[in-house]
Scaffold this motif. Sequence first.
Motif, PDB file in Angstrom:
ATOM      1  N   ILE A 150      43.636  41.130  46.768  1.00  0.00           N
ATOM      2  CA  ILE A 150      45.264  41.080  47.397  1.00  0.00           C
ATOM      3  C   ILE A 150      45.902  41.468  47.639  1.00  0.00           C
ATOM      4  O   ILE A 150      45.406  43.284  47.850  1.00  0.00           O
ATOM      5  N   SER A 191      49.663  38.364  47.842  1.00  0.00           N
ATOM      6  CA  SER A 191      49.592  38.708  46.552  1.00  0.00           C
ATOM      7  C   SER A 191      51.682  37.229  47.130  1.00  0.00           C
ATOM      8  O   SER A 191      52.659  38.237  47.792  1.00  0.00           O
ATOM      9  N   SER A 192      51.298  36.781  46.544  1.00  0.00           N
ATOM     10  CA  SER A 192      52.741  35.851  45.979  1.00  0.00           C
ATOM     11  C   SER A 192      53.330  36.090  44.569  1.00  0.00           C
ATOM     12  O   SER A 192      54.162  36.571  44.689  1.00  0.00           O
ATOM     13  N   ASP A 224      37.270  40.091  35.675  1.00  0.00           N
ATOM     14  CA  ASP A 224      38.361  39.875  34.970  1.00  0.00           C
ATOM     15  C   ASP A 224      38.825  41.698  33.887  1.00  0.00           C
ATOM     16  O   ASP A 224      38.025  41.727  33.053  1.00  0.00           O
ATOM     17  N   THR A 240      46.608  42.560  40.566  1.00  0.00           N
ATOM     18  CA  THR A 240      45.487  42.560  40.657  1.00  0.00           C
ATOM     19  C   THR A 240      44.716  41.876  40.749  1.00  0.00           C
ATOM     20  O   THR A 240      44.810  40.701  41.347  1.00  0.00           O
ATOM     21  N   PRO A 264      48.600  31.973  41.001  1.00  0.00           N
ATOM     22  CA  PRO A 264      50.560  31.963  40.947  1.00  0.00           C
ATOM     23  C   PRO A 264      51.220  30.782  40.448  1.00  0.00           C
ATOM     24  O   PRO A 264      51.938  31.136  40.167  1.00  0.00           O
TER      25      PRO A 264
HETATM   26  P1  AMP Z   1      42.213  35.753  38.333  1.00  0.00           P
HETATM   27  O1  AMP Z   1      43.027  35.582  37.207  1.00  0.00           O
HETATM   28  O2  AMP Z   1      42.333  37.301  38.545  1.00  0.00           O
HETATM   29  O3  AMP Z   1      41.055  35.440  38.448  1.00  0.00           O
HETATM   30  O4  AMP Z   1      43.271  34.957  39.434  1.00  0.00           O
HETATM   31  C1  AMP Z   1      42.445  33.710  39.275  1.00  0.00           C
HETATM   32  C2  AMP Z   1      43.140  32.971  41.092  1.00  0.00           C
HETATM   33  O5  AMP Z   1      44.810  33.407  41.329  1.00  0.00           O
HETATM   34  C3  AMP Z   1      42.580  33.689  41.699  1.00  0.00           C
HETATM   35  O6  AMP Z   1      42.347  32.958  43.335  1.00  0.00           O
HETATM   36  C4  AMP Z   1      43.106  35.368  42.567  1.00  0.00           C
HETATM   37  O7  AMP Z   1      42.881  35.200  43.577  1.00  0.00           O
HETATM   38  C5  AMP Z   1      44.954  34.739  42.638  1.00  0.00           C
HETATM   39  N1  AMP Z   1      45.451  35.674  42.581  1.00  0.00           N
HETATM   40  C6  AMP Z   1      45.312  36.633  41.430  1.00  0.00           C
HETATM   41  N2  AMP Z   1      46.509  37.562  41.673  1.00  0.00           N
HETATM   42  C7  AMP Z   1      47.429  36.602  43.091  1.00  0.00           C
HETATM   43  C8  AMP Z   1      48.739  37.066  43.554  1.00  0.00           C
HETATM   44  N3  AMP Z   1      49.002  38.448  42.989  1.00  0.00           N
HETATM   45  N4  AMP Z   1      48.633  36.813  43.987  1.00  0.00           N
HETATM   46  C9  AMP Z   1      48.412  35.048  44.402  1.00  0.00           C
HETATM   47  N5  AMP Z   1      47.343  35.333  43.579  1.00  0.00           N
HETATM   48  C10 AMP Z   1      45.991  35.645  42.786  1.00  0.00           C
END
Ligand code: AMP
Length: 404
Positions: free
Chosen positions: A183, A197-198, A252, A179, A295
């Motif tokens: 990404i 996206s990793s 979120d 999500t 990640p």
């Molecule tokens: P979130 O939980 O959606 O707030 O994401 C937390 C952090 O993880 C943010 O800095 C996002 O950019 C990063 N993030 C979310 N999904 C990915 C992904 N698929 N690959 C790499 N980083 C991610």
Amino acid sequence: MISVEEALSRLLAPLGPVPPEQLGLADCVGRVLAEDVAARRTQPPFAVSAMDGYAVRAEDVERVPATLRIVAEIPAGAGFGGRLGQGEAARIFTGAPLPDGADAIVIQEDTERSGDRVEVREGAPRGRYVRRAGLDFAEGDVLLHAGKRLTPRDIGLAAAMNRPWLFVYRRPRVAILSTGDEIVMPGDPIGPHQIVSSNLLALAAFVTANGAEPVMVGNAPDDPDALRHIAAAARGVDLFVTTGGVSVGEHDLVRGVLSEDGLAIDFWEIAIRPGKPLMFGHYRNMPMIGLPGNPVSTLVCSLIFLRPAIRRLAGLPDAVPAPMTARLGVPVKQNDRRQDYLRARLSRTPDGTLEVAPFEVQDSSMMRPLAASDCLVVRPPHAPPLPAGAEVPIISFGGDALPL
Ligand code: AMP
Ligand code: MG
């Protein structure tokens, strides 16, 4: 916030093995057996020679040299209808059935043949180089048990047991959805404020490495309709995994939006670092794990929660890893109320002690130290500060075990 232990037991409670399927033996490697397997044949099925040489009666070669008359030649796959009498021998080859009357093999190197006579220069006690019937196993012996992940050795054993196919659990199918507006998949066109996206590919690799089948649903932008629409595409899988969007920010959306669309949340928020916002529930009757987006959080939580879940689905017994410890190479601070998993490197000191050094920066966005780590140091809630030299529990990543 609930403890890691409680979260794990609540997450595993509703999970059971996926249905079994019948599969040709060679395709069963890496699969989990869904049946106990009994041998359909005794192995060896009859007494066989373990060497190229001469089948003899041990009593005839008690005194050497002894000259015996050759009455038969028995290659592997053939038999000898007769019976060895006194003073008689049979030329025999490895794997050939021992003739009646014979009870020992004299190896070729200890003989001299001329015509239909053989001179035996070294005696052989009864049973020498004879593999008795059933030496390895007997028909009916249960040698492989349900719940075993099959190795190439197990495949060889099952083949010897005369089983051309087995019932194994099918590979659990795990849908993965990432999500975030920011990404973009590696290699795709990328905007100025976006990141690669990793998680999607790392999760797919993790799922594969743990014997399950990843189904990549794609990436849902931070838009309620889009998320609903894309999440609904995850159908007919055994487990639905999302990454990102489960924390407390306005963007979120996973918990809020999917809750209006068939998601029943069992728990959210665990006393763990990295990975506090992890969520577990059922989305449209599929068990669902909402992993945090960072990640490192995603992968550490995969190790702690997703892996045991896949094992349950795969029909494996719960892993009881031998507790492993190492000595700290550097001091560590007092811990707070979240169980901490520190990325760390392992090494051997000159006296052979296993030493562990956590990376100084433990930022859950940093893939490089995670990839360079050999293990995680486990810091229980409220663990006291520890000096260098103290022993700490670790979870080792296991290195490159030989796949036999
Ligand atoms: P979130 O939980 O959606 O707030 O994401 C937390 C952090 O993880 C943010 O800095 C996002 O950019 C990063 N993030 C979310 N999904 C990915 C992904 N698929 N690959 C790499 N980083 C991610
Ligand atoms: Mg996000």
